[in-house]
Design a protein around this motif. Structure first.
Motif, short mmCIF file in Angstrom:
data_model
loop_
_atom_site.label_atom_id
_atom_site.label_comp_id
_atom_site.label_asym_id
_atom_site.label_seq_id
_atom_site.Cartn_x
_atom_site.Cartn_y
_atom_site.Cartn_z
N TYR A 102 0.82 -1.21 0.00
CA TYR A 102 0.00 0.00 0.00
C TYR A 102 0.86 1.26 0.00
N TYR A 103 1.74 1.39 0.98
CA TYR A 103 2.55 2.61 1.05
C TYR A 103 3.46 2.75 -0.17
N GLU A 104 3.93 1.62 -0.69
CA GLU A 104 4.81 1.66 -1.87
C GLU A 104 4.08 2.26 -3.08
N ALA A 105 2.76 2.12 -3.13
CA ALA A 105 2.00 2.65 -4.27
C ALA A 105 2.14 4.16 -4.38
N PHE A 106 2.37 4.84 -3.26
CA PHE A 106 2.48 6.30 -3.29
C PHE A 106 3.85 6.78 -3.79
N ASN A 107 4.74 5.84 -4.09
CA ASN A 107 6.01 6.20 -4.74
C ASN A 107 5.88 6.22 -6.26
N ARG A 108 4.75 5.82 -6.78
CA ARG A 108 4.54 5.83 -8.22
C ARG A 108 4.26 7.25 -8.71
N ASP A 109 4.73 7.55 -9.91
CA ASP A 109 4.52 8.89 -10.48
C ASP A 109 3.05 9.18 -10.78
N ASN A 110 2.27 8.12 -10.99
CA ASN A 110 0.87 8.33 -11.37
C ASN A 110 -0.10 8.32 -10.19
N VAL A 111 0.43 8.37 -8.95
CA VAL A 111 -0.42 8.34 -7.76
C VAL A 111 -0.21 9.61 -6.94
N SER A 112 -1.31 10.26 -6.58
CA SER A 112 -1.22 11.46 -5.74
C SER A 112 -2.21 11.34 -4.59
N LEU A 113 -1.91 12.01 -3.49
CA LEU A 113 -2.71 11.93 -2.27
C LEU A 113 -3.26 13.32 -1.94
N ILE A 114 -4.57 13.41 -1.73
CA ILE A 114 -5.21 14.68 -1.40
C ILE A 114 -5.82 14.57 0.00
N ASP A 115 -5.41 15.49 0.88
CA ASP A 115 -5.93 15.51 2.24
C ASP A 115 -7.26 16.26 2.28
N VAL A 116 -8.33 15.57 2.73
CA VAL A 116 -9.64 16.23 2.83
C VAL A 116 -10.11 16.31 4.28
#
Length: 563
Positions: free
Chosen positions: A346-360
């Protein structure tokens, strides 16, 4: 129309007369049907889906799999079943669990007593006859002495009513009601709303083919590594040979797992030893990180904070971008006060260039637009939206059925301020209604909880039949005592400090806050239930319909005589 007229109408109508109706064909419902049959009762399951499986029919989203180890996420009642079924992985996929349940149904010929595509809309208790009248969406009716609800703890998906969702021009899906046909993400812009257990499983797989994946997070989770692996023939042989010991451990474990208690607390070790034990638990993976490291993680704030910070350090180590890593770190609630998901990279997925995280968390989602998701003044384009927003846990599925007990009182009215049960199995005012994994039963490894509950219900019905009695119902006093016991158990832990925790119903706007589960431990729960049975069903009123009528008549005459 009088009660007697109603009874005559029922008797003359096209009604199926049967001993027991079970609502739901998941783990609990299938096991309950087998139990009732074995005791000589005529029983049927009514199931809304076109196939059995319950949770494991509906939750077919990408990455869906158990968070319990396969060899304990199973039934224990049949040695032959254990010996012939081969699990392929430590944490099996949705498809494998579904195949297992279909195998169970075929092996024990359960399908002949399951009515599919049948949604129950009401269940009404008739005081005159001591029976339940169950009505389905298509107008069919079933008349039974025993009503068993096996609706599941997490069976009603929660989809927030975002403004504008009807205007969205792309595709949208709810993880808890995933379509049977293949959903294509390749080359598309995908938005995933939520970062609970389902999202944690789905995100790494969706990220592999989506052109862009945007994850909207309200509350970060402490995601533990699953460390999944394929089982070898040698491992399966060892598991089969050890099943007696596996089930002995699971039935005693606080959460129903075949784990050894750590036998260690923070005060027993040095800081270096503490760190080494946590490292070992992290590498072992799964919930063993919690339950085989330190016994005081859920009880002691300092011990919990050490474990919480350990996980935060791991997140910062895995996720390359410091800002993203910081957003993914839970900071304002203890580990385990929300149910920690297991991650498969799961955490490794956020190292991909095509994944971004938005804090809501501070600026929530404003609306769904024709082209995507708006947060404040910013709009994020999407071709596909995946709502991974969790479940209305415990009581949600019950609120969608009009269940009426004595005096016509609805269960919704009874539970207006939160559920009230005895043993998480029954409710005062609702005779002969039993719940399998109902609200205020233990939270833990569900098959282990289910089997203990089903056996208890079977024994209770057997007691009635053997003694020519008609109804069993908890007293109001026992329900109140159970509620107080739940408060005592949860308040002895750090669990009430969880943010938006569905343990307390806090994830659903407007839902009454209250303890939805028994946190005294599966082993303790089994002993408590058995003690009630051994004490002649202490805490329950058991009677025949005829004696109830005589008592009501005498009471009526007494009242009439004093006027």
């Amino acid at each position: 129309m009088s009660d007697q007229s109603n009874n005559n109408a029922v008797a003359g109508a096209n009604v199926v007369e049967i001993d027991a109706v079970v609502i739901g064909a998941g783990f609990g419902g299938l096991r309950m049907l087998h139990e009732l049959r074995g005791r000589g009762l005529r029983a049927q399951i009514l199931e809304a889906a076109p196939d059995l499986g319950g949770t494991w029919y509906w939750n077919r989203y990408p990455g869906a799999r158990t968070d319990s180890e396969s060899w304990t996420y199973a039934y224990s009642f049949s040695t032959e079943l254990q010996d012939e079924w081969d699990w392929s992985e430590r944490f099996p996929t949705q498809d494998e669990v579904h195949r297992y349940l279909r195998h169970v149904a075929d092996k024990f010929d359960l399908r002949k007593d399951i009515v599919f595509d049948t949604r129950v809309v009401s269940a009404v208790y008739e005081e005159e006859t001591g029976r339940w009248l169950v009505t389905t969406e298509d107008g069919k009716r079933y008349h039974c002495q025993y009503l068993v609800t096996a609706l599941g703890l997490l069976s009603l998906p929660y989809k927030p009513d975002f403004d504008g969702i009807d205007k969205f021009e792309g595709e949208w899906y709810v993880t808890g009601r995933w379509p049977r046909e293949n959903v294509e993400f390749a080359g598309k812009r995908v938005a995933v709303i939520g970062t609970g257990a389902t999202a944690v499983q789905a995100i790494p797989l969706i990220a592999q083919t989506a052109a862009q994946l945007t994850v909207f997070q309200r509350t970060p989770n402490y995601v533990l590594p699953a460390r999944n692996y394929t089982l070898t023939d040698f491992e399966r042989e060892s598991i089969r040979a050890s099943y007696d010991e596996i089930w002995r451990k699971a039935r005693k474990h606080p959460f129903g797992y075949a784990f050894d208690r750590a036998g260690v607390t923070k005060k027993d070790v040095t800081p270096d030893e503490h760190r080494n034990i946590l490292e070992r638990g992290w590498e072992t993976g799964g919930f063993r990180f919690i339950f085989e490291t330190f016994d005081d993680i859920t009880l002691d704030q300092e011990a919990n904070e050490i474990a919480s910070e350990f996980v935060r350090e791991k997140i910062r180590t895995i996720v390359k971008d410091p800002d993203t890593a910081d957003l993914l770190c839970p900071k304002d609630y203890p580990i385990v006060s929300k149910r920690p998901p297991l991650g498969h990279f799961y955490y490794e997925a956020f190292n991909r260039d095509n994944v971004s995280l938005i804090d809501v968390s501070s600026t929530p989602i404003t609306e769904i637009t024709a082209g995507g998701v708006r947060v404040g003044d910013d709009e994020y384009s999407a071709d596909v939206i995946v709502f991974a927003t969790g479940f209305d846990a415990g009581t949600g599925a019950y609120n969608h059925i009009d269940i009426r007990g004595r005096g016509g009182q609805t269960l919704r009215e009874k539970w207006a301020e939160g559920p009230r049960t005895h043993l998480g199995i029954s409710v005062d005012g609702f005779p002969n209604m039993f719940m399998v994994s109902g609200p205020q039963s233990p939270f833990g490894n569900i098959p282990v909880v289910v089997e203990g509950t089903v056996e208890w219900i079977g024994d209770a019905i057997g007691h009635l039949r053997m003694n020519e009695l008609d109804t069993i119902e908890p007293t109001a006093e026992s329900v109140e005592s159970w509620w107080q016991l739940l408060q005592d158990y949860i308040n002895a832990t750090l669990l009430p400090r969880g943010r938006h925790s569905w343990f307390l119903g806090a994830n659903i706007p407007g839902k009454p806050r209250g303890v939805l589960f028994f946190f005294g431990g599966v082993g303790t729960y089994r002993k408590t239930c058995q003690a009630a049975a051994d004490g002649g069903y202490d805490g329950f009123t058991i009677e025949s319909i005829h004696s109830h009528r005589r008592r009501a008549m005498c009471t009526s005459q007494l009242i009439g005589g004093t006027q």
